[in-house]
Design a protein around this motif. Structure first.
Motif, mmCIF file in Angstrom:
data_model
loop_
_atom_site.group_PDB
_atom_site.id
_atom_site.type_symbol
_atom_site.label_atom_id
_atom_site.label_comp_id
_atom_site.label_asym_id
_atom_site.label_seq_id
_atom_site.Cartn_x
_atom_site.Cartn_y
_atom_site.Cartn_z
ATOM 1 N N GLN A 133 37.544 -53.115 42.800
ATOM 2 C CA GLN A 133 36.731 -53.665 41.396
ATOM 3 C C GLN A 133 38.221 -54.473 40.597
ATOM 4 O O GLN A 133 38.035 -55.507 40.201
ATOM 5 N N ASP A 134 39.060 -53.372 40.482
ATOM 6 C CA ASP A 134 40.407 -53.423 39.075
ATOM 7 C C ASP A 134 41.439 -54.720 40.234
ATOM 8 O O ASP A 134 42.801 -54.628 39.234
ATOM 9 N N HIS A 135 41.429 -54.538 41.228
ATOM 10 C CA HIS A 135 42.328 -54.976 42.073
ATOM 11 C C HIS A 135 42.227 -56.493 41.586
ATOM 12 O O HIS A 135 42.384 -56.430 41.646
ATOM 13 N N PRO A 136 43.587 -56.176 42.052
ATOM 14 C CA PRO A 136 44.828 -57.945 41.150
ATOM 15 C C PRO A 136 44.386 -58.845 41.634
ATOM 16 O O PRO A 136 44.784 -60.116 40.882
ATOM 17 N N SER A 137 44.219 -59.277 42.728
ATOM 18 C CA SER A 137 43.525 -59.868 44.224
ATOM 19 C C SER A 137 41.672 -60.476 43.842
ATOM 20 O O SER A 137 41.225 -61.610 43.672
ATOM 21 N N ALA A 138 41.369 -59.462 42.774
ATOM 22 C CA ALA A 138 39.395 -59.509 42.414
ATOM 23 C C ALA A 138 39.489 -61.058 41.271
ATOM 24 O O ALA A 138 40.243 -60.584 40.313
ATOM 25 N N GLN A 139 38.902 -61.521 41.441
ATOM 26 C CA GLN A 139 38.248 -62.650 40.423
ATOM 27 C C GLN A 139 37.329 -62.191 39.671
ATOM 28 O O GLN A 139 36.176 -62.042 40.384
ATOM 29 N N MET A 140 36.807 -62.238 38.587
ATOM 30 C CA MET A 140 35.811 -61.734 37.757
ATOM 31 C C MET A 140 35.405 -63.259 38.070
ATOM 32 O O MET A 140 35.235 -64.222 37.413
ATOM 33 N N VAL A 141 33.533 -62.808 38.341
ATOM 34 C CA VAL A 141 32.279 -63.980 38.693
ATOM 35 C C VAL A 141 31.608 -63.244 38.160
ATOM 36 O O VAL A 141 30.663 -63.141 37.645
ATOM 37 N N PRO A 142 30.902 -64.397 36.725
ATOM 38 C CA PRO A 142 29.595 -64.264 36.478
ATOM 39 C C PRO A 142 28.317 -64.182 37.605
ATOM 40 O O PRO A 142 28.980 -64.414 38.778
ATOM 41 N N PHE A 143 27.330 -63.165 36.847
ATOM 42 C CA PHE A 143 26.413 -62.950 37.565
ATOM 43 C C PHE A 143 25.843 -64.339 38.498
ATOM 44 O O PHE A 143 25.230 -64.288 39.732
ATOM 45 N N ALA A 144 25.741 -65.296 37.237
ATOM 46 C CA ALA A 144 24.301 -66.479 37.954
ATOM 47 C C ALA A 144 25.293 -67.189 38.752
ATOM 48 O O ALA A 144 25.138 -68.314 39.958
ATOM 49 N N GLU A 145 27.015 -66.934 39.439
ATOM 50 C CA GLU A 145 28.068 -67.894 39.879
ATOM 51 C C GLU A 145 28.026 -66.839 41.089
ATOM 52 O O GLU A 145 29.059 -67.871 42.091
ATOM 53 N N ARG A 146 27.242 -66.028 41.416
ATOM 54 C CA ARG A 146 27.555 -65.136 42.428
ATOM 55 C C ARG A 146 27.358 -65.915 43.850
ATOM 56 O O ARG A 146 26.799 -66.847 44.094
#
Length: 319
Positions: A228-241
């Motif tokens: 979840q914290d990996h540098p390649s991970a982009q945070m995405v709002p749940f509504a935009e899954r």
């Protein structure tokens, strides 16, 4: 069938001899079973509508042309099956008189440069397909040049760019994980090579899927919160899954996530679905996302570094 039809139609448009058209059909049958294949080793190829994934080095399309050899024309062109069919006929023309002395299997070998005698086993199928489409009337059709659509190819046919809202990478993540549906859950199981100890746990499955979908460019750790914290991970709002995103689950009062799965879109009833490895005694499956109601759900989307395709050694392999 559409690729086979286009192979015959384009060959007839170009006034190719019957044996040359049969050679092209045998080559498609052998190389890709008449599929326009993308390849996770060439992440750009996943952005085009395709008929599935191939894993032979960096080979693409119905004729499995290698991006490291033929990629100067651009991945968009290599993912165009009409270009690849014309590529075969271009090489047949270059062989000129020599091509007329070859059998269809020998001609396919001379152009594809695969293992010896690779194409003979598909000649009967190629002949049947030629007979099926031999009556196509091409008299009123313009010559089909490389990169232009053949009759019957619509705007969303194989080889065209995916719509912006779709993600080829996300689809590859789902496909990589989906091949293991039914495999047992094993705590601590799974790495980039596949199941370990007979199966996968939740983060073992996701690290495998992301690794192969990215062509080995993203190697996630084997722990949910670390993924979840990996540098390649982009945070995405749940509504935009979107399909292919990873969803991490954190129980009320906890700080670290305890489970992860791959968002797989919605079913016919509009329910969100998760592809995941559940728990001991169960197997990899798809479950409605509502099973985690009451928990915090964090969505992450992974992006592959834009690394040039390596010049892979071709010793012992088809070019």
């Amino acid at each position: 069938m559409q690729l086979a039809r286009n192979g015959v139609a384009i060959g007839k448009q170009r006034r190719m001899r019957q044996s040359v058209i049969i050679a092209e059909l045998a080559a498609q049958a052998t190389e890709s079973t008449f599929r326009n294949l993308a390849n996770p080793a060439v992440p750009q190829s996943l952005n085009y509508i395709n008929d599935g994934l191939g894993y032979d080095h960096d080979s693409l399309g119905p004729h499995q042309m290698r991006a490291s050899v033929w990629g100067s024309v651009g991945i968009a062109t290599l993912m165009d099956p009409i270009y690849q069919i014309n590529w075969f006929y271009d090489h047949a023309e270059q062989l000129s008189g020599a091509a007329q002395q070859m059998s269809p299997a020998e001609l396919a070998q001379a152009i594809e440069r695969s293992l010896p005698n690779a194409y003979g086993a598909q000649l009967e199928l190629a002949q049947r397909l030629y007979a099926l489409f031999a009556d196509i009337d091409v008299a009123s059709m313009h010559r089909t040049s490389a990169g232009s659509p053949a009759a019957g190819c619509g705007p969303l046919e194989s080889g065209t760019p995916l719509p912006a809202e779709e993600s080829g990478f996300g689809r590859a993540v789902i496909e990589q994980a989906g091949r293991w549906i039914g495999t047992p859950y094993v705590w601590g199981g799974g790495d980039t090579s596949g199941p370990t100890g007979g199966g996968f746990d939740c983060s073992g499955l996701t690290l495998y899927a992301v690794y192969h979908a990215s062509g080995g460019r993203i190697r996630l750790p084997h722990y949910t919160q670390a993924q979840q914290d990996h540098p390649s991970a982009q945070m995405v709002p749940f509504a935009e899954r979107a399909p292919g995103d990873l969803i991490f689950f954190t129980a009320p009062g906890d700080t670290d996530s305890h489970h992860v799965g791959i968002y797989s879109g919605r079913d016919s009833q509009g329910r969100d679905l998760l592809l995941h490895a559940p728990q001991t005694g169960q197997t990899i499956t798809i479950t409605p996302l509502s099973a985690w109601d009451g928990e915090r759900m964090d969505v992450r989307r992974y992006t592959s570094p834009n690394i040039p395709i390596p010049d892979i050694s071709m010793a012992g392999s088809r070019i």
